[in-house]
Scaffold this motif. Sequence first.
Motif, PDB file in Angstrom:
ATOM      1  N   PRO A  37       0.799  -1.233   0.000  1.00 15.32           N
ATOM      2  CA  PRO A  37       0.000   0.000   0.000  1.00 15.32           C
ATOM      3  C   PRO A  37       0.831   1.281   0.000  1.00 15.32           C
ATOM      4  CG  PRO A  37      -0.142  -1.130   2.122  1.00 15.32           C
ATOM      5  CD  PRO A  37       0.536  -2.063   1.176  1.00 15.32           C
ATOM      6  N   ASN A  38       2.097   1.190   0.344  1.00 14.80           N
ATOM      7  CA  ASN A  38       2.922   2.402   0.351  1.00 14.80           C
ATOM      8  C   ASN A  38       3.754   2.558  -0.935  1.00 14.80           C
ATOM      9  OD1 ASN A  38       3.700   4.843   1.463  1.00 14.80           O
ATOM     10  ND2 ASN A  38       5.410   3.979   2.607  1.00 14.80           N
ATOM     11  N   LEU A  39       3.462   1.741  -1.938  1.00 16.78           N
ATOM     12  CA  LEU A  39       4.160   1.908  -3.221  1.00 16.78           C
ATOM     13  C   LEU A  39       3.232   2.584  -4.219  1.00 16.78           C
ATOM     14  CD1 LEU A  39       6.077  -1.479  -3.704  1.00 16.78           C
ATOM     15  CD2 LEU A  39       6.860   0.639  -2.627  1.00 16.78           C
ATOM     16  N   GLY A  58      24.380   4.156  -9.522  1.00 16.49           N
ATOM     17  CA  GLY A  58      23.648   3.232  -8.674  1.00 16.49           C
ATOM     18  C   GLY A  58      22.994   2.133  -9.517  1.00 16.49           C
ATOM     19  N   TRP A  59      22.367   1.179  -8.875  1.00 13.54           N
ATOM     20  CA  TRP A  59      21.872   0.011  -9.618  1.00 13.54           C
ATOM     21  C   TRP A  59      20.751   0.380 -10.588  1.00 13.54           C
ATOM     22  CZ3 TRP A  59      16.897  -1.993  -9.108  1.00 13.54           C
ATOM     23  CH2 TRP A  59      16.151  -1.543  -8.013  1.00 13.54           C
ATOM     24  N   ILE A  60      20.001   1.419 -10.285  1.00 13.07           N
ATOM     25  CA  ILE A  60      18.911   1.766 -11.210  1.00 13.07           C
ATOM     26  C   ILE A  60      19.468   2.339 -12.515  1.00 13.07           C
ATOM     27  CG2 ILE A  60      16.899   3.251 -11.561  1.00 13.07           C
ATOM     28  CD1 ILE A  60      16.302   2.894  -8.561  1.00 13.07           C
ATOM     29  N   VAL A  61      20.446   3.244 -12.413  1.00 11.84           N
ATOM     30  CA  VAL A  61      21.046   3.782 -13.638  1.00 11.84           C
ATOM     31  C   VAL A  61      21.793   2.667 -14.384  1.00 11.84           C
ATOM     32  CG1 VAL A  61      22.648   5.487 -14.611  1.00 11.84           C
ATOM     33  CG2 VAL A  61      21.139   6.140 -12.741  1.00 11.84           C
ATOM     34  N   ILE A 112      12.577   0.000 -26.445  1.00 14.35           N
ATOM     35  CA  ILE A 112      13.754   0.305 -25.624  1.00 14.35           C
ATOM     36  C   ILE A 112      13.419   1.351 -24.563  1.00 14.35           C
ATOM     37  CG2 ILE A 112      16.105   1.231 -25.652  1.00 14.35           C
ATOM     38  CD1 ILE A 112      16.460  -0.099 -28.389  1.00 14.35           C
ATOM     39  N   VAL A 113      12.718   2.416 -24.955  1.00 18.62           N
ATOM     40  CA  VAL A 113      12.333   3.428 -23.963  1.00 18.62           C
ATOM     41  C   VAL A 113      11.346   2.818 -22.957  1.00 18.62           C
ATOM     42  CG1 VAL A 113      11.294   5.703 -23.589  1.00 18.62           C
ATOM     43  CG2 VAL A 113      12.824   5.357 -25.508  1.00 18.62           C
ATOM     44  N   GLN A 114      10.503   1.905 -23.419  1.00 21.60           N
ATOM     45  CA  GLN A 114       9.606   1.221 -22.479  1.00 21.60           C
ATOM     46  C   GLN A 114      10.399   0.420 -21.440  1.00 21.60           C
ATOM     47  OE1 GLN A 114       6.384  -0.994 -24.301  1.00 21.60           O
ATOM     48  NE2 GLN A 114       5.866   0.684 -25.670  1.00 21.60           N
ATOM     49  N   LYS A 115      11.469  -0.201 -21.915  1.00 23.38           N
ATOM     50  CA  LYS A 115      12.331  -0.946 -20.990  1.00 23.38           C
ATOM     51  C   LYS A 115      13.017   0.016 -20.011  1.00 23.38           C
ATOM     52  CE  LYS A 115      15.315  -4.600 -21.764  1.00 23.38           C
ATOM     53  NZ  LYS A 115      14.839  -5.859 -21.177  1.00 23.38           N
ATOM     54  N   ILE A 116      13.426   1.171 -20.512  1.00 20.60           N
ATOM     55  CA  ILE A 116      14.051   2.172 -19.646  1.00 20.60           C
ATOM     56  C   ILE A 116      13.038   2.655 -18.602  1.00 20.60           C
ATOM     57  CG2 ILE A 116      14.959   4.539 -19.620  1.00 20.60           C
ATOM     58  CD1 ILE A 116      16.386   3.843 -22.297  1.00 20.60           C
ATOM     59  N   PHE A 117      11.793   2.823 -19.037  1.00 17.55           N
ATOM     60  CA  PHE A 117      10.747   3.181 -18.078  1.00 17.55           C
ATOM     61  C   PHE A 117      10.644   2.133 -16.973  1.00 17.55           C
ATOM     62  CE2 PHE A 117       6.421   2.318 -16.613  1.00 17.55           C
ATOM     63  CZ  PHE A 117       6.124   3.509 -15.985  1.00 17.55           C
ATOM     64  N   SER A 118      10.614   0.864 -17.363  1.00 18.09           N
ATOM     65  CA  SER A 118      10.507  -0.202 -16.356  1.00 18.09           C
ATOM     66  C   SER A 118      11.641  -0.148 -15.350  1.00 18.09           C
ATOM     67  CB  SER A 118      10.510  -1.581 -17.025  1.00 18.09           C
ATOM     68  OG  SER A 118       9.488  -1.668 -17.963  1.00 18.09           O
ATOM     69  N   PHE A 131      11.814   1.585 -10.673  1.00 24.54           N
ATOM     70  CA  PHE A 131      12.401   1.184  -9.389  1.00 24.54           C
ATOM     71  C   PHE A 131      12.813   2.393  -8.558  1.00 24.54           C
ATOM     72  CE2 PHE A 131      13.112  -2.784 -11.773  1.00 24.54           C
ATOM     73  CZ  PHE A 131      12.625  -3.698 -10.853  1.00 24.54           C
ATOM     74  N   ALA A 132      12.959   3.537  -9.237  1.00 23.31           N
ATOM     75  CA  ALA A 132      13.379   4.741  -8.513  1.00 23.31           C
ATOM     76  C   ALA A 132      12.180   5.513  -7.944  1.00 23.31           C
ATOM     77  CB  ALA A 132      14.191   5.651  -9.433  1.00 23.31           C
ATOM     78  N   ALA A 133      10.974   5.002  -8.153  1.00 28.49           N
ATOM     79  CA  ALA A 133       9.781   5.708  -7.659  1.00 28.49           C
ATOM     80  C   ALA A 133       9.801   5.781  -6.130  1.00 28.49           C
ATOM     81  CB  ALA A 133       8.523   4.996  -8.146  1.00 28.49           C
ATOM     82  N   PRO A 134       9.313   6.884  -5.586  1.00 31.12           N
ATOM     83  CA  PRO A 134       9.325   7.051  -4.119  1.00 31.12           C
ATOM     84  C   PRO A 134       8.164   6.302  -3.470  1.00 31.12           C
ATOM     85  CG  PRO A 134       8.251   8.910  -5.128  1.00 31.12           C
ATOM     86  CD  PRO A 134       8.699   8.022  -6.259  1.00 31.12           C
TER      87      PRO A 134
END
Lengths: 209, 209
Positions: free
Chosen positions: A121-123, B141-144, A143-149, A153-156
């Motif tokens: 719930p906190n993600l 870092g691992w995300i980049v 490729i940009v879609q993969k970069i988005f994925s 992981f960096a989302a707060p």
Amino acid sequence: MSLLLDNQFAELPADKSVDTKTFLDNVSTLPPFFDCLGSKVFSVIKSDINGNITKIRAVYDQDPAKYVTLQDIVEAERETHKGQWPKVGATLALMWLKRGLRFIQVLLQSLADGDRDENNPNLIQVNITKAYEHALKKYHGWIVQKIFSAALFAAPYRSNFLKALSKGQEVKDEDCLANVRLFLVNYTPTVDAIYEMYSNLNAELDYTV
Amino acid sequence: MSLLLDNQFAELPADKSVDTKTFLDNVSTLPPFFDCLGSKVFSVIKSDINGNITKIRAVYDQDPAKYVTLQDIVEAERETHKGQWPKVGATLALMWLKRGLRFIQVLLQSLADGDRDENNPNLIQVNITKAYEHALKKYHGWIVQKIFSAALFAAPYRSNFLKALSKGQEVKDEDCLANVRLFLVNYTPTVDAIYEMYSNLNAELDYTV
Ligand SMILES: CCCCCCCCCCCCC/C=C/[C@@H](O)[C@H](CO[C@@H]1O[C@H](CO)[C@H](O)[C@H](OS(=O)(=O)O)[C@H]1O)NC(=O)CCCCCCCCCCC
Ligand SMILES: CCCCCCCCCCCCC/C=C/[C@@H](O)[C@H](CO[C@@H]1O[C@H](CO)[C@H](O)[C@H](OS(=O)(=O)O)[C@H]1O)NC(=O)CCCCCCCCCCC
């Protein structure tokens, strides 16, 4: 008090025309939104959006009296650039900018609606993904879609994001979301109006980057 | 005829000091290198590097007589910024710029040396990865790092990359690589000298982004 309410979007007139100067002033307050996501990774997106705004403003500044509404700009460029239009000038910048604006809108709406991954719930990955699929995915190659994925992981955490939206103040989640809902009242119709204009003028493109 | 030889780097003097003006002029010809990689994805990197160059040039332009060598700038900033230094100003910009320059150097050297994935001789992923590991990975870092792995899919074929380096002319691979080797003669010692200076002045940082 709230990043979003400090400079709320203006109410649209009945004809749904978007006043260029007001729009530019309002929209210029949004790039810090991407700082609320917390990671340096998102500064790339911030500069892309800042670039769009700068480009539109540069055209407006050439002749403010001529470019009173956003539609005035897009129509003028259709005349001037003929063959290249709409993949040119402020028309192109606004085409992409509106997608970034839609991304923000769907993300905020999804948070306000309480969409959640019950197991986490906190993600906010689920809200970001919804916004991405709605606003941007189809304009991005694989490729940009993969970069988005990877960037996802960096989302707060949800709590940190809401706190950042409240400029770091400890307000209750519900109070922050009330502000978000208030912000969306004028913001959503503005974004809708720009999409409608692109559709009416046949100015939309669907190439991928 | 060749992107790299149009503006070859200057030979270093015996004391290995790097002349600021010459360096800036030479290095400004490199961002188009990232266009040779073919995909829009790399324009992000191009702007990061352009940003570094702009920042260093802005400091230089304030007082060209004072900032004759790159070391003059870094030492002056050490005085002016005390506590924040070296994570500040042109010192920070050059710290990152040199990593991008090292990336380019190792990539070109690896191509010149004939490093290849024997199963995919027309792919340069192996050369790009070598350059990345050498120059940048430890600062990411691992995300980049994950974003890098995704971006790697956008790398061009070896033949197309060499052709782009030759400004689209159909030259033999061997002729292009001969130009690359010629370019590296002055380029590599320049990059080495900047690294040596950062090490001597204790100006290097190893935080990750
Ligand atoms: C060392 C390793 C690194 C390797 C390299 C990695 C590089 C990674 C780069 C990934 C792409 C970053 C996003 C930027 C994408 C942009 O390419 C697109 C199109 O951008 C448009 O392109 C036009 C020309 O076609 C004009 O130039 C527009 O410019 S013009 O003004 O000149 O007309 C420009 O905005 N904008 C977009 O897709 C817009 C994105 C909007 C916001 C998205 C929010 C997503 C939030 C995600 C949260 C998880
Ligand atoms: C919609 C979906 C999109 C989602 C969002 C995706 C966003 C993806 C962004 C990924 C990162 C792109 C690469 C940029 C990385 C940069 O963060 C780093 C540090 O950049 C430095 O940071 C400093 C502060 O710490 C100063 O601001 C420096 O600026 S200052 O001048 O102000 O001092 C600045 O250069 N530069 C770097 O790592 C340098 C990179 C050099 C070149 C690398 C070549 C790699 C080639 C790879 C080929 C396969």
